[in-house]
Design a protein around this motif. Sequence first.
Motif: not given
Length: 248
Positions: A84-93
Amino acid sequence: MRSVYKRCYMSRAKVKFLRILGNIVICATVAAVLGLSVTDGGNAKVSAQGRQPLYAGKSATKVSLMVNVYWGTEYIQPMLDLFAGYNCKTTFFVGGSWVEANPDVLKKIADAGHEIGNHGYYHKDHKKLDAAYNRKEISSAHAAVKDVLGVDMNLFAPPSGSFGDTALGVAEELGYRSVMWTRDTIDWRDHDSELICKRAVKNLKGGDLILMHPTDSTVKALDNILNTITAAGLKVAPVSEVLESDMV
């Protein structure tokens, strides 16, 4: 005498004919076998290629941090905070059995805008499973996530990176793309945050899929990883985005 010679000549002619006929049969058989081998081998090769997992994406500007989750629940919130601090989204498997035990944490991951992928139900070695068991593992994890979030996943990360043609074929049949990784932090084994960071970002390039897990050392390395990615002019994004080309 002529009769004996005649019988001998006919016998030799017959033997010669049978030899020629035999050679023709052998050649035809070999040709047929080779033809089948080439055809079958070609089809098998095409099939295997068609079912190869994806090790990297096509994006030149994005990378993804693949977070595989079966344990380490206590480290997920710190990871979410850093993302959130870097304003990024990724993927959790996520593993199905983990989802069943931690539905609220799964909701937090999804509510934060991260993509959810399938990591099987019980973390089995999918290469050793038959089609029915592969189907059960993948579909059970799918059902567990859908029950909590109401979403249909379409990315499958084989547990321990173990897969075979059967596993990939079943995943495809169930509507999944199978995903491996470009680089592995090996954070589950080596609890050295500097080493984890180095493995994640050394020679980094767009399209990279970086494997990690929720561990204390990963959390300690994550800020540096995210900072390095940003400094390189790259963006952290969900795996599905990284798999696609930047060209529209």
